[in-house]
Design a protein around this motif. Structure first.
Motif, PDB file in Angstrom:
ATOM      1  N   GLN A  12      88.603 123.200  55.340  1.00 47.54           N
ATOM      2  CA  GLN A  12      89.141 122.064  56.067  1.00 47.54           C
ATOM      3  C   GLN A  12      88.969 122.265  57.559  1.00 47.54           C
ATOM      4  N   ARG A  13      88.736 123.490  57.963  1.00 43.25           N
ATOM      5  CA  ARG A  13      88.551 123.815  59.374  1.00 43.25           C
ATOM      6  C   ARG A  13      87.089 123.947  59.703  1.00 43.25           C
ATOM      7  N   ASP A  14      86.825 124.051  60.957  1.00 51.21           N
ATOM      8  CA  ASP A  14      85.454 124.184  61.441  1.00 51.21           C
ATOM      9  C   ASP A  14      84.855 125.509  61.024  1.00 51.21           C
ATOM     10  N   GLU A  15      83.609 125.453  60.513  1.00 46.62           N
ATOM     11  CA  GLU A  15      82.902 126.696  60.224  1.00 46.62           C
ATOM     12  C   GLU A  15      82.620 127.441  61.527  1.00 46.62           C
ATOM     13  N   ASP A  16      82.626 126.673  62.626  1.00 45.29           N
ATOM     14  CA  ASP A  16      82.311 127.273  63.921  1.00 45.29           C
ATOM     15  C   ASP A  16      83.557 127.543  64.758  1.00 45.29           C
ATOM     16  N   PHE A  17      84.734 127.140  64.226  1.00 48.71           N
ATOM     17  CA  PHE A  17      85.936 127.100  65.042  1.00 48.71           C
ATOM     18  C   PHE A  17      86.318 128.456  65.594  1.00 48.71           C
ATOM     19  N   LEU A 167      84.415 119.861  62.384  1.00 49.02           N
ATOM     20  CA  LEU A 167      85.786 119.558  62.780  1.00 49.02           C
ATOM     21  C   LEU A 167      86.177 118.192  62.232  1.00 49.02           C
ATOM     22  N   PRO A 168      87.403 118.027  61.771  1.00 47.48           N
ATOM     23  CA  PRO A 168      87.809 116.735  61.219  1.00 47.48           C
ATOM     24  C   PRO A 168      87.678 115.573  62.198  1.00 47.48           C
ATOM     25  N   ASP A 169      87.751 115.851  63.499  1.00 44.53           N
ATOM     26  CA  ASP A 169      87.651 114.757  64.468  1.00 44.53           C
ATOM     27  C   ASP A 169      86.222 114.547  64.978  1.00 44.53           C
ATOM     28  N   PHE A 170      85.249 115.281  64.420  1.00 41.83           N
ATOM     29  CA  PHE A 170      83.856 115.057  64.816  1.00 41.83           C
ATOM     30  C   PHE A 170      83.303 113.881  64.016  1.00 41.83           C
ATOM     31  N   ASP A 171      82.687 112.932  64.712  1.00 43.35           N
ATOM     32  CA  ASP A 171      82.146 111.740  64.056  1.00 43.35           C
ATOM     33  C   ASP A 171      80.709 112.002  63.618  1.00 43.35           C
ATOM     34  N   LEU A 172      80.553 112.265  62.344  1.00 42.35           N
ATOM     35  CA  LEU A 172      79.228 112.520  61.774  1.00 42.35           C
ATOM     36  C   LEU A 172      78.544 111.230  61.322  1.00 42.35           C
ATOM     37  N   SER A 203      80.159 121.838  53.896  1.00 46.24           N
ATOM     38  CA  SER A 203      80.835 120.708  54.533  1.00 46.24           C
ATOM     39  C   SER A 203      79.870 119.756  55.228  1.00 46.24           C
ATOM     40  N   ARG A 204      79.312 120.151  56.362  1.00 45.80           N
ATOM     41  CA  ARG A 204      78.455 119.246  57.121  1.00 45.80           C
ATOM     42  C   ARG A 204      77.221 118.808  56.341  1.00 45.80           C
ATOM     43  N   SER A 205      76.489 119.769  55.821  1.00 48.87           N
ATOM     44  CA  SER A 205      75.247 119.442  55.107  1.00 48.87           C
ATOM     45  C   SER A 205      75.523 118.641  53.843  1.00 48.87           C
ATOM     46  N   SER A 206      76.586 118.980  53.125  1.00 54.08           N
ATOM     47  CA  SER A 206      76.892 118.235  51.899  1.00 54.08           C
ATOM     48  C   SER A 206      77.264 116.792  52.221  1.00 54.08           C
ATOM     49  N   HIS A 231      75.797 121.023  40.501  1.00 52.29           N
ATOM     50  CA  HIS A 231      74.900 122.112  40.882  1.00 52.29           C
ATOM     51  C   HIS A 231      75.462 123.014  41.983  1.00 52.29           C
ATOM     52  N   ARG A 232      76.399 122.508  42.774  1.00 49.87           N
ATOM     53  CA  ARG A 232      76.924 123.309  43.886  1.00 49.87           C
ATOM     54  C   ARG A 232      78.344 122.853  44.228  1.00 49.87           C
ATOM     55  N   TRP A 233      79.194 123.823  44.541  1.00 55.93           N
ATOM     56  CA  TRP A 233      80.548 123.504  44.986  1.00 55.93           C
ATOM     57  C   TRP A 233      80.488 123.059  46.447  1.00 55.93           C
ATOM     58  N   ILE A 234      81.054 121.894  46.736  1.00 53.21           N
ATOM     59  CA  ILE A 234      81.037 121.348  48.092  1.00 53.21           C
ATOM     60  C   ILE A 234      82.445 120.940  48.487  1.00 53.21           C
ATOM     61  N   PHE A 235      82.694 120.872  49.791  1.00 51.78           N
ATOM     62  CA  PHE A 235      84.003 120.442  50.264  1.00 51.78           C
ATOM     63  C   PHE A 235      83.907 119.948  51.711  1.00 51.78           C
ATOM     64  N   PRO A 236      83.453 118.686  51.915  1.00 58.13           N
ATOM     65  CA  PRO A 236      83.474 118.119  53.266  1.00 58.13           C
ATOM     66  C   PRO A 236      84.892 118.136  53.823  1.00 58.13           C
ATOM     67  N   ASN A 237      85.032 118.386  55.125  1.00 54.89           N
ATOM     68  CA  ASN A 237      86.374 118.401  55.690  1.00 54.89           C
ATOM     69  C   ASN A 237      87.002 117.008  55.625  1.00 54.89           C
ATOM     70  N   ARG A 238      88.289 116.927  55.865  1.00 57.49           N
ATOM     71  CA  ARG A 238      89.014 115.676  55.654  1.00 57.49           C
ATOM     72  C   ARG A 238      88.479 114.539  56.524  1.00 57.49           C
ATOM     73  N   GLY A 239      88.075 114.854  57.746  1.00 57.61           N
ATOM     74  CA  GLY A 239      87.507 113.821  58.603  1.00 57.61           C
ATOM     75  C   GLY A 239      86.215 113.259  58.029  1.00 57.61           C
ATOM     76  N   PHE A 240      85.364 114.139  57.496  1.00 59.47           N
ATOM     77  CA  PHE A 240      84.116 113.682  56.887  1.00 59.47           C
ATOM     78  C   PHE A 240      84.394 112.874  55.619  1.00 59.47           C
ATOM     79  N   GLN A 241      85.429 113.255  54.880  1.00 57.83           N
ATOM     80  CA  GLN A 241      85.792 112.484  53.695  1.00 57.83           C
ATOM     81  C   GLN A 241      86.157 111.053  54.075  1.00 57.83           C
ATOM     82  N   LYS A 242      86.902 110.900  55.151  1.00 54.47           N
ATOM     83  CA  LYS A 242      87.283 109.553  55.608  1.00 54.47           C
ATOM     84  C   LYS A 242      86.057 108.759  56.035  1.00 54.47           C
ATOM     85  N   GLN A 243      85.115 109.431  56.690  1.00 51.41           N
ATOM     86  CA  GLN A 243      83.892 108.743  57.119  1.00 51.41           C
ATOM     87  C   GLN A 243      83.043 108.333  55.918  1.00 51.41           C
TER      88      GLN A 243
END
Length: 254
Positions: A12-17, A167-172, A203-206, A231-243
């Motif tokens: 749920q947090r940034d991979e880069d945070f 990051l959840p607040d990043f607009d992808l 997260s981002r790539s998925s 085929h793969r376990w994925i989990f976009p962060n909550r912000g990406f889920q909303k987008q």
């Protein structure tokens, strides 16, 4: 490969945070390289939880399953069954994303000739050549730990970079259509293979792969997630889920 324990929610947090305290995780053969992640805490929970021991026969079984599923996709690539009546809530998305057994593979084929992976795969140029990749979409372009660029891969690989933060607040969402178009054009070329990656490939790539399946294969969000999670376990962060929910609602109106 297998993974022990639940990884639900840790991305749920940034991979880069946590890049303020970088650490280098050594990865076992056959990937004789290093993966630099944000912090020891997150990297440990993602990679140290993996069981990197080879399990005899598992690779063959996985290949057979993939072949069977690809055969289904080839006959009905757009999953033409009736879509869910409504766009799912974020809670419903998280419940779905938390199902299944987490995968710790460096790279997985999640759609015919479309692969999701991590930096270990993306930085291994010999491995990319050996696997026959012709295109790379990097969802962590420009990050301090990411080497990906046109110059890094040279003329033999078509490269597209998305400078996204997990990051959840990043607009992808502004990258949904350009990235989907890049994937679509790549897969329209006979024999082409594309790797879509970020740091961990979860997260981002998925998120960009899901957007592609929704835009070009007309899959509702739930079905897109289910197709990839086979085929793969994925989990976009909550912000990406909303987008992605917003994209799902937009596509339903057309």
């Amino acid at each position: 490969m297998s993974c022990r324990g639940s990884l639900g929610g840790i991305l749920q947090r940034d991979e880069d945070f946590c890049l303020r305290n970088p650490t280098v995780i050594r990865v076992s053969p056959p990937y004789l390289s290093t993966l630099q992640l944000g912090c020891k805490e997150d990297a440990g929970r993602v990679l140290a939880s993996c069981n990197w021991e080879e399990e005899q026969g598992q690779g063959v079984a996985a290949s057979l399953r993939m072949a069977e599923e690809d055969a289904v996709l080839s006959t009905d690539p757009e999953c033409s069954r009736a879509p869910p009546a409504e766009t799912p809530t974020v809670k419903e998305l998280e419940e779905l994303l938390n199902t299944g057994r987490p995968s710790c593979n460096h790279v997985d084929e999640v759609w015919p000739n479309l692969f999701l992976g991590d930096l270990v795969t993306a930085h291994n140029r010999f491995g990319l050549w050996k696997m026959g990749f012709s295109h790379i979409l990097n969802a962590a372009h420009g990050m301090v730990f990411c080497k990906g660029s046109h110059g890094f891969y040279g003329p033999t690989i078509e490269y597209y970079g998305v400078p996204a933060y997990d990051l959840p607040d990043f607009d992808l969402s502004p990258y949904f259509y350009p990235a989907a178009e890049f994937i679509h054009k790549a897969l329209s070329i006979q024999g082409a293979k594309i790797l879509v990656h970020c740091a961990v490939g979860i997260s981002r790539s998925s998120t960009l792969v899901l957007a592609y399946l929704m835009i070009y294969h007309h899959l509702p969000l739930i079905e897109a997630i289910e197709a990839v999670k086979k085929h793969r376990w994925i989990f976009p962060n909550r912000g990406f889920q909303k987008q992605l929910r917003n994209l799902d609602m937009q596509l339903r109106q057309h």
